[in-house]
Design a protein around this motif. Structure first.
Motif, PDB file in Angstrom:
ATOM      1  N   ALA A 179     -75.181   2.006 -13.596  1.00  0.00           N
ATOM      2  CA  ALA A 179     -74.304   2.702 -14.475  1.00  0.00           C
ATOM      3  C   ALA A 179     -75.045   4.181 -14.219  1.00  0.00           C
ATOM      4  N   ASP A 180     -76.185   4.400 -14.135  1.00  0.00           N
ATOM      5  CA  ASP A 180     -76.654   5.493 -13.884  1.00  0.00           C
ATOM      6  C   ASP A 180     -76.016   6.237 -12.698  1.00  0.00           C
ATOM      7  N   ARG A 181     -75.949   5.336 -11.778  1.00  0.00           N
ATOM      8  CA  ARG A 181     -75.533   5.964 -10.272  1.00  0.00           C
ATOM      9  C   ARG A 181     -74.070   6.462 -10.201  1.00  0.00           C
ATOM     10  N   ILE A 182     -73.391   5.479 -11.067  1.00  0.00           N
ATOM     11  CA  ILE A 182     -71.634   5.792 -10.968  1.00  0.00           C
ATOM     12  C   ILE A 182     -71.519   7.012 -12.068  1.00  0.00           C
ATOM     13  N   ASP A 183     -72.519   7.173 -12.956  1.00  0.00           N
ATOM     14  CA  ASP A 183     -72.127   8.438 -13.875  1.00  0.00           C
ATOM     15  C   ASP A 183     -72.420   9.580 -12.948  1.00  0.00           C
ATOM     16  N   ASP A 184     -73.727   9.590 -12.239  1.00  0.00           N
ATOM     17  CA  ASP A 184     -74.121  10.605 -11.248  1.00  0.00           C
ATOM     18  C   ASP A 184     -73.197  11.096 -10.186  1.00  0.00           C
ATOM     19  N   ILE A 185     -72.504   9.995  -9.888  1.00  0.00           N
ATOM     20  CA  ILE A 185     -71.394  10.431  -8.795  1.00  0.00           C
ATOM     21  C   ILE A 185     -70.231  11.041  -9.351  1.00  0.00           C
ATOM     22  N   GLN A 186     -69.956  10.909 -10.610  1.00  0.00           N
ATOM     23  CA  GLN A 186     -69.037  11.660 -11.211  1.00  0.00           C
ATOM     24  C   GLN A 186     -69.243  13.222 -11.275  1.00  0.00           C
ATOM     25  N   TYR A 187     -70.778  13.445 -11.878  1.00  0.00           N
ATOM     26  CA  TYR A 187     -71.280  14.801 -12.296  1.00  0.00           C
ATOM     27  C   TYR A 187     -71.147  15.283 -10.856  1.00  0.00           C
ATOM     28  N   SER A 188     -71.766  14.879  -9.898  1.00  0.00           N
ATOM     29  CA  SER A 188     -71.822  15.534  -8.649  1.00  0.00           C
ATOM     30  C   SER A 188     -70.623  15.855  -7.876  1.00  0.00           C
ATOM     31  N   HIS A 189     -69.617  15.165  -8.009  1.00  0.00           N
ATOM     32  CA  HIS A 189     -68.066  15.501  -7.355  1.00  0.00           C
ATOM     33  C   HIS A 189     -67.557  16.265  -8.455  1.00  0.00           C
ATOM     34  N   GLY A 190     -67.644  16.118  -9.850  1.00  0.00           N
ATOM     35  CA  GLY A 190     -67.023  16.830 -10.601  1.00  0.00           C
ATOM     36  C   GLY A 190     -65.795  16.497 -11.016  1.00  0.00           C
ATOM     37  N   GLU A 191     -65.571  15.139 -11.032  1.00  0.00           N
ATOM     38  CA  GLU A 191     -64.270  14.414 -11.098  1.00  0.00           C
ATOM     39  C   GLU A 191     -64.629  12.795 -11.468  1.00  0.00           C
ATOM     40  N   GLY A 192     -63.897  12.230 -12.287  1.00  0.00           N
ATOM     41  CA  GLY A 192     -63.956  10.927 -12.698  1.00  0.00           C
ATOM     42  C   GLY A 192     -63.467  10.515 -13.900  1.00  0.00           C
ATOM     43  N   PRO A 193     -63.451   9.396 -14.534  1.00  0.00           N
ATOM     44  CA  PRO A 193     -62.847   8.926 -15.939  1.00  0.00           C
ATOM     45  C   PRO A 193     -63.689   9.428 -16.897  1.00  0.00           C
ATOM     46  N   GLN A 253     -62.780  11.052  -4.029  1.00  0.00           N
ATOM     47  CA  GLN A 253     -64.206  11.378  -3.594  1.00  0.00           C
ATOM     48  C   GLN A 253     -65.122  10.338  -4.796  1.00  0.00           C
ATOM     49  N   PHE A 254     -64.779  10.403  -5.883  1.00  0.00           N
ATOM     50  CA  PHE A 254     -65.401   9.619  -6.876  1.00  0.00           C
ATOM     51  C   PHE A 254     -65.043   8.086  -6.595  1.00  0.00           C
ATOM     52  N   ILE A 255     -63.746   7.603  -6.475  1.00  0.00           N
ATOM     53  CA  ILE A 255     -63.558   6.472  -6.280  1.00  0.00           C
ATOM     54  C   ILE A 255     -64.011   5.608  -5.392  1.00  0.00           C
ATOM     55  N   GLU A 256     -63.967   6.471  -3.929  1.00  0.00           N
ATOM     56  CA  GLU A 256     -64.567   6.070  -2.566  1.00  0.00           C
ATOM     57  C   GLU A 256     -65.864   5.507  -2.918  1.00  0.00           C
TER      58      GLU A 256
END
Length: 240
Positions: free
Chosen positions: A64-78, A102-105
C-alpha cells in the motif's frame, strides 16, 4: 464476510477510536481492519494532506505504501483524484483503465487490479483519502459501503486529533498567560519593595522600561525577577 463478523470488527474499530494510542496507531488499525472487513481489499493506505503535499500517514502493508508513493511521484492516480475532487474513485479494472497511464503501468507491475479511494473530510474540508487496493478484482457494492463507513470512522479520528491538538494549544496559551502574569506580579513586587512604589506605579515603570529597551514586558519581568536587569530610581525619576 458474515454480517456478525463485520459487526464484531466495527465494534473493535469503535473501541480503537477511543483508545489512547495516538492518531498514527488509530489510522494504522483502520488500514489493517480494512483488509479483513472488505473482501476485495488486499492492501489499504491512508493519504493525508500536510503542508500542501500528500503523503501516506498509515498503511496496512508495504505494498500500500508503494502504490501510494507511485501516485505521489507521478502526480496522478485515484487517491489524488479523490482528494482533488472530493468524490470517491472506483477503478474496476486497471488493465482497462485509460486514466493516469504512468501510475497504472506501475500499479499493474505491483499486481494491483482494482482500487477504491474515498476522500476524508474534517469539518467539510477534504484532508486526505482512504485507499483500498485489490489484487483480484473490482470492489462490490457491499465492499464499497463498508469502505465508506471505514472512511467516516477515519475522519472521526482525524477530527478528534485536530480537536485534541487545538485544546492542547489553548492550554499552552493559558499556561503561558498565567506564567507571564506571575512573572509580572513578582517583578512588580520587587520594584515596589526596592523603590517604594505602589502597584500601579511599579507596572508603569515596567511598561515604560519595556518600551525603552524594546523588550517584551514578560521577558523584562523575567529578567527583573532573575536579577539580570536592575531597574533603579532613575527610571522612576524620568517618569513623565
Amino acid at each position: 464476510m458474515a454480517s456478525e463478523a463485520i459487526t464484531d470488527k466495527l465494534i473493535e474499530l469503535s473501541q480503537v477510536l477511543v483508545a489512547d494510542d495516538g492518531l498514527d496507531a488509530t489510522l494504522g488499525r483502520v488500514a489493517r481492519l480494512s483488509t479483513s472487513l472488505i473482501d476485495a481489499c488486499d492492501s489499504c493506505g491512508v493519504s493525508l494532506i500536510r503542508d500542501g503535499s500528500v503523503s501516506t500517514r498509515a498503511a496496512s502493508d508495504e505494498r500500500a505504501d508503494r502504490i501510494d508513493d507511485i501516485q505521489y511521484s507521478h502526480g496522478e492516480g485515484p487517491c489524488l483524484q479523490a482528494i482533488e475532487t472530493g468524490e470517491t474513485v472506483h477503478v474496476t479494472s486497471f488493465a482497462q483503465e485509460e486514466r493516469w497511464p504512468q501510475f497504472i503501468e506501475s500499479a499493474l507491475d505491483e499486481g494491483i487490479r482494482a482500487s477504491y479511494s474515498v476522500p476524508l473530510r474534517v469539518e467539510q474540508n477534504v484532508v486526505g483519502s482512504l485507499n483500498f487496493y485489490s489484487i483480484d478484482g473490482a470492489f462490490t457494492d457491499s465492499d464499497k459501503q463498508i469502505g465508506d463507513v471505514l472512511a467516516s470512522q477515519a475522519a472521526v479520528a482525524l477530527h478528534n486529533a485536530r480537536t485534541f491538538n487545538e485544546v492542547l494549544n489553548l492550554v499552552d496559551q493559558l499556561n503561558e498567560a498565567l506564567a507571564s502574569r506571575d512573572l509580572i506580579g513578582q517583578s512588580k513586587g520587587i520594584l515596589m519593595a526596592n523603590l517604594s512604589l505602589g502597584p500601579d506605579q511599579a507596572f508603569d515603570v515596567l511598561r515604560r522600561e519595556s518600551q525603552n529597551r524594546n523588550v517584551k514586558l514578560r521577558d523584562l519581568a523575567e529578567q527583573v525577577v532573575s536579577g539580570a536587569v536592575v531597574i533603579d530610581g532613575a527610571s522612576v525619576d524620568s517618569a513623565p
